[in-house]
Design an enzyme around this catalytic site. Structure first.
Site, PDB file in Angstrom:
ATOM      1  N   THR A 112       0.810  -1.220   0.000  1.00 32.27           N
ATOM      2  CA  THR A 112       0.000   0.000   0.000  1.00 32.27           C
ATOM      3  C   THR A 112       0.844   1.272   0.000  1.00 32.27           C
ATOM      4  OG1 THR A 112      -1.604  -1.245   1.308  1.00 32.27           O
ATOM      5  CG2 THR A 112      -1.903   1.141   1.226  1.00 32.27           C
ATOM      6  N   GLU A 113       0.348   2.255  -0.736  1.00 32.97           N
ATOM      7  CA  GLU A 113       0.972   3.588  -0.749  1.00 32.97           C
ATOM      8  C   GLU A 113      -0.118   4.630  -0.496  1.00 32.97           C
ATOM      9  OE1 GLU A 113       3.129   4.248  -4.362  1.00 32.97           O
ATOM     10  OE2 GLU A 113       4.451   2.538  -3.984  1.00 32.97           O
ATOM     11  N   GLY A 152     -24.084   0.043  29.196  1.00 33.58           N
ATOM     12  CA  GLY A 152     -23.137   1.143  29.422  1.00 33.58           C
ATOM     13  C   GLY A 152     -21.724   0.649  29.652  1.00 33.58           C
ATOM     14  N   SER A 210     -13.857  -4.768   2.153  1.00 33.06           N
ATOM     15  CA  SER A 210     -15.016  -5.612   1.812  1.00 33.06           C
ATOM     16  C   SER A 210     -15.466  -5.364   0.379  1.00 33.06           C
ATOM     17  CB  SER A 210     -16.183  -5.311   2.759  1.00 33.06           C
ATOM     18  OG  SER A 210     -15.904  -5.821   4.034  1.00 33.06           O
ATOM     19  N   GLU A 211     -15.393  -4.091  -0.041  1.00 31.68           N
ATOM     20  CA  GLU A 211     -15.829  -3.773  -1.414  1.00 31.68           C
ATOM     21  C   GLU A 211     -14.928  -4.492  -2.418  1.00 31.68           C
ATOM     22  OE1 GLU A 211     -15.354  -1.527   1.025  1.00 31.68           O
ATOM     23  OE2 GLU A 211     -17.462  -1.047   1.392  1.00 31.68           O
ATOM     24  N   ARG A 270     -24.921 -10.378  34.915  1.00 33.90           N
ATOM     25  CA  ARG A 270     -25.565  -9.067  35.094  1.00 33.90           C
ATOM     26  C   ARG A 270     -27.061  -9.232  35.368  1.00 33.90           C
ATOM     27  NH1 ARG A 270     -25.136  -3.803  36.521  1.00 33.90           N
ATOM     28  NH2 ARG A 270     -26.508  -2.478  35.294  1.00 33.90           N
ATOM     29  N   SER A 308      -6.563   0.432  -2.539  1.00 33.59           N
ATOM     30  CA  SER A 308      -7.300  -0.633  -3.236  1.00 33.59           C
ATOM     31  C   SER A 308      -6.750  -0.811  -4.646  1.00 33.59           C
ATOM     32  CB  SER A 308      -8.783  -0.269  -3.324  1.00 33.59           C
ATOM     33  OG  SER A 308      -9.312  -0.121  -2.031  1.00 33.59           O
ATOM     34  N   GLN A 318     -23.553  -4.005  22.993  1.00 30.04           N
ATOM     35  CA  GLN A 318     -24.957  -3.785  23.368  1.00 30.04           C
ATOM     36  C   GLN A 318     -25.342  -4.642  24.584  1.00 30.04           C
ATOM     37  OE1 GLN A 318     -26.280  -1.405  21.689  1.00 30.04           O
ATOM     38  NE2 GLN A 318     -28.274  -1.401  22.688  1.00 30.04           N
ATOM     39  N   GLU A 323      -5.811  -5.934   3.852  1.00 26.87           N
ATOM     40  CA  GLU A 323      -5.665  -6.977   2.821  1.00 26.87           C
ATOM     41  C   GLU A 323      -6.859  -6.972   1.857  1.00 26.87           C
ATOM     42  OE1 GLU A 323      -3.781 -10.613   3.736  1.00 26.87           O
ATOM     43  OE2 GLU A 323      -2.842  -9.821   5.535  1.00 26.87           O
TER      44      GLU A 323
HETATM   45  C1  LIG Z   1      -4.008  -1.374  10.562  1.00 23.71           C
HETATM   46  C2  LIG Z   1      -3.678  -1.553   9.114  1.00 23.71           C
HETATM   47  C3  LIG Z   1      -2.680  -2.449   8.747  1.00 23.71           C
HETATM   48  C4  LIG Z   1      -2.319  -2.594   7.403  1.00 23.71           C
HETATM   49  N1  LIG Z   1      -1.258  -3.407   7.072  1.00 23.71           N
HETATM   50  C5  LIG Z   1      -0.807  -3.404   5.784  1.00 23.71           C
HETATM   51  C6  LIG Z   1       0.414  -4.093   5.444  1.00 23.71           C
HETATM   52  O1  LIG Z   1       1.061  -4.737   6.275  1.00 23.71           O
HETATM   53  N2  LIG Z   1       0.882  -3.985   4.166  1.00 23.71           N
HETATM   54  C7  LIG Z   1       0.206  -3.283   3.202  1.00 23.71           C
HETATM   55  O2  LIG Z   1       0.677  -3.234   2.058  1.00 23.71           O
HETATM   56  N3  LIG Z   1      -0.968  -2.645   3.494  1.00 23.71           N
HETATM   57  C8  LIG Z   1      -1.474  -2.677   4.753  1.00 23.71           C
HETATM   58  N4  LIG Z   1      -2.633  -1.994   5.075  1.00 23.71           N
HETATM   59  C9  LIG Z   1      -3.323  -1.248   4.024  1.00 23.71           C
HETATM   60  C10 LIG Z   1      -4.679  -1.805   3.629  1.00 23.71           C
HETATM   61  O3  LIG Z   1      -4.521  -2.997   2.900  1.00 23.71           O
HETATM   62  C11 LIG Z   1      -5.393  -0.688   2.831  1.00 23.71           C
HETATM   63  O4  LIG Z   1      -5.735   0.317   3.783  1.00 23.71           O
HETATM   64  C12 LIG Z   1      -6.601  -1.182   2.105  1.00 23.71           C
HETATM   65  O5  LIG Z   1      -6.229  -2.039   1.056  1.00 23.71           O
HETATM   66  C13 LIG Z   1      -7.450  -0.021   1.545  1.00 23.71           C
HETATM   67  O6  LIG Z   1      -6.680   0.924   0.890  1.00 23.71           O
HETATM   68  P1  LIG Z   1      -6.908   2.479   1.262  1.00 23.71           P
HETATM   69  O7  LIG Z   1      -6.761   2.603   2.732  1.00 23.71           O
HETATM   70  O8  LIG Z   1      -5.998   3.308   0.415  1.00 23.71           O
HETATM   71  O9  LIG Z   1      -8.403   2.788   0.901  1.00 23.71           O
HETATM   72  P2  LIG Z   1      -8.980   3.218  -0.529  1.00 23.71           P
HETATM   73  O10 LIG Z   1      -8.492   2.292  -1.576  1.00 23.71           O
HETATM   74  O11 LIG Z   1      -8.754   4.675  -0.717  1.00 23.71           O
HETATM   75  O12 LIG Z   1     -10.541   2.985  -0.322  1.00 23.71           O
HETATM   76  C14 LIG Z   1     -11.429   3.936   0.263  1.00 23.71           C
HETATM   77  C15 LIG Z   1     -12.846   3.386   0.107  1.00 23.71           C
HETATM   78  O13 LIG Z   1     -13.158   3.265  -1.289  1.00 23.71           O
HETATM   79  C16 LIG Z   1     -13.568   1.955  -1.572  1.00 23.71           C
HETATM   80  N5  LIG Z   1     -13.157   1.566  -2.927  1.00 23.71           N
HETATM   81  C17 LIG Z   1     -11.938   1.721  -3.502  1.00 23.71           C
HETATM   82  N6  LIG Z   1     -11.947   1.230  -4.750  1.00 23.71           N
HETATM   83  C18 LIG Z   1     -13.206   0.756  -4.973  1.00 23.71           C
HETATM   84  C19 LIG Z   1     -13.855   0.129  -6.074  1.00 23.71           C
HETATM   85  N7  LIG Z   1     -13.202  -0.159  -7.196  1.00 23.71           N
HETATM   86  N8  LIG Z   1     -15.162  -0.211  -5.928  1.00 23.71           N
HETATM   87  C20 LIG Z   1     -15.831   0.043  -4.792  1.00 23.71           C
HETATM   88  N9  LIG Z   1     -15.268   0.631  -3.709  1.00 23.71           N
HETATM   89  C21 LIG Z   1     -13.983   0.975  -3.807  1.00 23.71           C
HETATM   90  C22 LIG Z   1     -12.877   1.091  -0.514  1.00 23.71           C
HETATM   91  O14 LIG Z   1     -13.512  -0.149  -0.374  1.00 23.71           O
HETATM   92  C23 LIG Z   1     -13.009   1.990   0.692  1.00 23.71           C
HETATM   93  O15 LIG Z   1     -14.287   1.860   1.241  1.00 23.71           O
HETATM   94  C24 LIG Z   1      -3.028  -1.867   6.402  1.00 23.71           C
HETATM   95  C25 LIG Z   1      -4.060  -1.005   6.784  1.00 23.71           C
HETATM   96  C26 LIG Z   1      -4.376  -0.822   8.104  1.00 23.71           C
HETATM   97  C27 LIG Z   1      -5.460   0.144   8.471  1.00 23.71           C
END
Ligand SMILES: Cc1cc2nc3c(=O)[nH]c(=O)nc-3n(C[C@H](O)[C@H](O)[C@H](O)COP(=O)(O)OP(=O)(O)OC[C@H]3O[C@@H](n4cnc5c(N)ncnc54)[C@H](O)[C@@H]3O)c2cc1C
Length: 394
Positions: free
Chosen positions: A126-127, A353, A379-380, A275, A132, A349, A376
């Site tokens: 990821t960058e 509280g 859901s989308e 409870r 995604s 829930q 990884e």
């Molecule tokens: C705690 C944590 C640990 C992580 N560890 C790693 C790691 O070890 N190595 C690594 O490489 N990455 C890691 N990640 C990154 C993670 O895999 C990404 O955050 C994830 O893939 C989503 O990318 P994004 O955050 O840029 O969201 P975006 O891609 O910007 O998505 C934003 C929203 O748009 C939706 N979206 C994007 N494209 C589409 C589409 N084509 N159709 C419908 N909806 C779409 C997404 O589902 C999301 O709801 C980690 C993230 C977190 C939070």
């Protein structure tokens, strides 16, 4: 069909459960509140074989399969999702990428110490601008032939990765970088970078909603030079290979979700029996009973998907990687993570509280489990992967 665990799997489950209770449970809130990576736990996880669980013994691993891996991640996450995530990123992302696509020399040099747990791994795909859409990787790797002031031919990496699990603590990083921008996804390659390599450093550590004891960091490359032999897999195959790595990784995230859902449901059930309101335990109210019944039903459904995907992964490995399980691992990850979010929500829930208060376990499961619908592949993205398979586009 026999879904019961064999004696060895039951033994593993008991061992990891006991370990989690004695070594993790007493510290969970302290690590969470301080956002502290539990470094002291790493040698203990290694001793149990959990840092090389899916790798053969001749490569320093425990020689077990994905079902055992899912069991172990579940048991860790039942107590602390962060520890499960540390183990998952190390095993199924970093080490597995090298194991699956590395040369024999790379396996000996990196997989052996990683699987033995002498070294910790991270995996950077990821960058900031490529989440995604990881095919949009901007980090570059330029081939350099070496010269008078250089030691030999190799690759020079420039750019920044974000959200790397274990980023600050890893000894070995597998990172994807563009080697040929014009070729898009087929112009991305994987590289192995060792801690201490000049020009390579972890950057900003993220302050997170949940999974706070796991480290999530930026990873920065500035004129970072790695030798020729640190190219991992064929040049241009880094992205495509990453997709296969994620097939296995998603099973571990599904197991992580399952473990947290189980922990939340158990806590809610125990609390519901203790409870009292209106003169009796709240477990005697049908409104609460229905919640508990839904939680356990969803957990059982998720478990079947997770174990099925894990079983297929094992079958694929036994078959030399010939069987793909992309659809099944995406389905397991999608369902288990979303079910776990619902379960954790209902657990809060049931606690009323007190579900909102940090003295009780429900709020932490609620915060931690959300990551499973994002990491990884969101859901989308899982739905897109599954739909492509249904529609025959892959
Ligand atoms: C705690 C944590 C640990 C992580 N560890 C790693 C790691 O070890 N190595 C690594 O490489 N990455 C890691 N990640 C990154 C993670 O895999 C990404 O955050 C994830 O893939 C989503 O990318 P994004 O955050 O840029 O969201 P975006 O891609 O910007 O998505 C934003 C929203 O748009 C939706 N979206 C994007 N494209 C589409 C589409 N084509 N159709 C419908 N909806 C779409 C997404 O589902 C999301 O709801 C980690 C993230 C977190 C939070």
């Amino acid at each position: 069909m026999d879904f019961s665990l064999n004696d060895e799997q039951k033994q593993l489950q008991r061992t990891v459960r006991d370990f989690a209770q004695t070594e993790i449970a007493p510290h969970v809130m302290e690590w969470d509140e301080a956002s502290r990576f539990p470094s002291e736990l790493i040698p203990k996880l290694a001793e149990l074989g959990l840092l090389g669980i899916i790798f053969p013994e001749n490569y320093g691993g425990a020689g077990l399969g994905y079902i055992e891996y899912a069991i172990a991640i579940e048991e860790l996450a039942r107590v602390d999702g962060s520890v499960g995530l540390i183990v998952a990123a190390h095993n199924s992302l970093c080490t597995n990428h090298i194991y699956k696509f590395g040369t024999e020399a790379q396996r000996q040099k990196y997989v052996v110490p990683l699987a033995q747990g002498k070294k910790l791994g991270c995996w950077s795909l990821t960058e900031p601008e490529a989440g995604s859409d990881a095919g949009g990787t901007r980090t570059t790797a330029t081939h350099s032939r070496g010269g008078a002031s250089r030691t030999g031919s190799g690759w020079v990496l420039n750019g920044a990765k974000t959200f790397t699990t274990n980023g600050h603590y890893a000894d070995v990083c597998v990172a994807m970088a563009a080697t040929d921008r014009e070729k898009g996804r087929h112009g991305i390659s994987a590289f192995i970078i060792e801690k201490g390599t000049p020009g390579f450093r972890p950057g900003k550590k993220e302050n997170k909603l949940g999974m706070r004891a796991s480290d999530t960091s930026e990873v920065v490359f500035s004129d970072c030079r790695v030798p020729e032999e640190n190219l991992l897999g064929k040049q241009g195959d880094g992205f495509v290979n990453s997709l296969q790595v994620l097939d296995g990784g998603r099973i571990s995230i599904a197991a992580l979700a399952l473990g947290m859902a189980t922990g939340a449901a158990e806590a809610a059930t125990k609390y519901a029996k203790e409870r009292k309101q209106f003169g009796k335990p709240i477990a005697e109210f049908e409104g609460i009973q229905f919640k508990l019944a839904d939680m356990v039903t969803e957990i059982s459904a998720a478990q079947l998907l997770v174990y099925h995907a894990a079983w297929l992964a094992d079958k694929s490995n036994a078959n030399g990687g010939g069987i793909r399980f992309t659809r099944e691992s995406s389905m397991a990850k999608l369902y288990a993570s979303e079910a776990a979010v619902r379960v954790a929500n209902e657990a809060v829930q049931v606690f009323g509280g007190y579900g909102f208060i940090k003295d009780y376990p429900a709020e932490k499961f609620y915060r931690d489990v959300k990551l499973c619908t994002i990491g990884e592949g969101t859901s989308e993205i899982q739905r897109l992967v599954i739909a492509r398979h249904i529609l025959g586009k892959q």
